[in-house]
Motif scaffolding. Sequence first.
Motif, PDB file in Angstrom:
ATOM      1  N   TYR A   1       0.838  -1.190   0.000  1.00  0.00           N
ATOM      2  CA  TYR A   1       0.000   0.000   0.000  1.00  0.00           C
ATOM      3  C   TYR A   1       0.880   1.251   0.000  1.00  0.00           C
ATOM      4  O   TYR A   1       1.880   1.311   0.717  1.00  0.00           O
ATOM      5  CB  TYR A   1      -0.962  -0.024   1.194  1.00  0.00           C
ATOM      6  CG  TYR A   1      -1.893  -1.199   1.091  1.00  0.00           C
ATOM      7  CD1 TYR A   1      -2.992  -1.157   0.228  1.00  0.00           C
ATOM      8  CD2 TYR A   1      -1.639  -2.375   1.784  1.00  0.00           C
ATOM      9  CE1 TYR A   1      -3.823  -2.255   0.079  1.00  0.00           C
ATOM     10  CE2 TYR A   1      -2.475  -3.488   1.640  1.00  0.00           C
ATOM     11  CZ  TYR A   1      -3.562  -3.414   0.791  1.00  0.00           C
ATOM     12  OH  TYR A   1      -4.378  -4.505   0.626  1.00  0.00           O
TER      13      TYR A   1
ATOM     14  N   PRO B   1       2.349   4.661   0.912  1.00  0.00           N
ATOM     15  CA  PRO B   1       2.286   5.509   2.104  1.00  0.00           C
ATOM     16  C   PRO B   1       1.528   6.794   1.782  1.00  0.00           C
ATOM     17  O   PRO B   1       1.488   7.211   0.620  1.00  0.00           O
ATOM     18  CB  PRO B   1       3.754   5.793   2.425  1.00  0.00           C
ATOM     19  CG  PRO B   1       4.563   5.240   1.313  1.00  0.00           C
ATOM     20  CD  PRO B   1       3.697   4.447   0.415  1.00  0.00           C
TER      21      PRO B   1
ATOM     22  N   ARG C   1       5.261  11.338   1.204  1.00  0.00           N
ATOM     23  CA  ARG C   1       6.616  10.934   0.852  1.00  0.00           C
ATOM     24  C   ARG C   1       7.642  11.201   1.956  1.00  0.00           C
ATOM     25  O   ARG C   1       8.629  10.498   2.060  1.00  0.00           O
ATOM     26  CB  ARG C   1       7.058  11.657  -0.429  1.00  0.00           C
ATOM     27  CG  ARG C   1       6.306  11.195  -1.668  1.00  0.00           C
ATOM     28  CD  ARG C   1       6.741  12.003  -2.871  1.00  0.00           C
ATOM     29  NE  ARG C   1       5.992  11.700  -4.078  1.00  0.00           N
ATOM     30  CZ  ARG C   1       6.432  10.905  -5.065  1.00  0.00           C
ATOM     31  NH1 ARG C   1       7.602  10.323  -4.984  1.00  0.00           N
ATOM     32  NH2 ARG C   1       5.693  10.698  -6.132  1.00  0.00           N
TER      33      ARG C   1
ATOM     34  N   PHE D   1       9.453   8.758   5.470  1.00  0.00           N
ATOM     35  CA  PHE D   1       9.404   7.334   5.133  1.00  0.00           C
ATOM     36  C   PHE D   1      10.553   6.660   5.873  1.00  0.00           C
ATOM     37  O   PHE D   1      11.573   7.297   6.153  1.00  0.00           O
ATOM     38  CB  PHE D   1       9.584   7.185   3.613  1.00  0.00           C
ATOM     39  CG  PHE D   1       9.511   5.771   3.114  1.00  0.00           C
ATOM     40  CD1 PHE D   1       8.284   5.161   2.911  1.00  0.00           C
ATOM     41  CD2 PHE D   1      10.671   5.068   2.815  1.00  0.00           C
ATOM     42  CE1 PHE D   1       8.206   3.860   2.431  1.00  0.00           C
ATOM     43  CE2 PHE D   1      10.601   3.764   2.336  1.00  0.00           C
ATOM     44  CZ  PHE D   1       9.373   3.165   2.146  1.00  0.00           C
TER      45      PHE D   1
ATOM     46  N   PHE E   1       9.570  -0.130   6.603  1.00  0.00           N
ATOM     47  CA  PHE E   1       8.867  -0.614   5.415  1.00  0.00           C
ATOM     48  C   PHE E   1       9.249  -2.071   5.145  1.00  0.00           C
ATOM     49  O   PHE E   1       8.390  -2.923   4.924  1.00  0.00           O
ATOM     50  CB  PHE E   1       9.214   0.272   4.214  1.00  0.00           C
ATOM     51  CG  PHE E   1       8.685  -0.246   2.909  1.00  0.00           C
ATOM     52  CD1 PHE E   1       7.360  -0.008   2.550  1.00  0.00           C
ATOM     53  CD2 PHE E   1       9.495  -0.959   2.047  1.00  0.00           C
ATOM     54  CE1 PHE E   1       6.863  -0.490   1.348  1.00  0.00           C
ATOM     55  CE2 PHE E   1       9.003  -1.445   0.836  1.00  0.00           C
ATOM     56  CZ  PHE E   1       7.687  -1.216   0.495  1.00  0.00           C
TER      57      PHE E   1
END
Length: 179
Positions: A136, A138, A141, A144, A149
């Motif tokens: 999916y 995020p 931006r 992050f 992740f």
Amino acid sequence: MAGSGREREPLVVGRVVGDVLDPFVRTTNLRVSYGTRTVSNGCELKPSMVVNQPRVEVGGPDMRTFYTLVMVDPDAPSPSDPNHREHLHWLVINIPGTTGAVFGQEVICYESPRPTMGIHRLVLVLFQQLGRQTVYAPGWRQNFNTRDFAELYNLGPPVAAVYFNCQREAGSGGRRMYS
């Protein structure tokens, strides 16, 4: 490269290992090029050279092995105050081995680096997936986290990474910052 030691590893010297990634062993080839320039660790590319997404070629055993490519800037908005760390520039999943990013599924479209202050590192990281998967996008931006992740999607340690430096081109106007 026997006897060179980890401390000579460009990803360690450039603090990519530490700021973005934990130490890992490269097991897959990753070739990134902008036009005729192949990216090598620590090379400098001007913003005008990285406007369009790079050509990314991925190694791997065969097309039944899938990879995720993440491109981040850990120096946003400026290396002295990277409070947006990491800024996500590109996210492509389900890239079949032996092919390239164009054969994967773009989750976050490529955003060309436009650094305003200082020298920014742009890091491209390749992970091997356990199989085809859904990721999916995020919501934004900035902020992050590549490690989080990878953990969220069970990607394990990176299998390859490369980074380049990018800074604003001289003469493009804007205020000079004095400290």
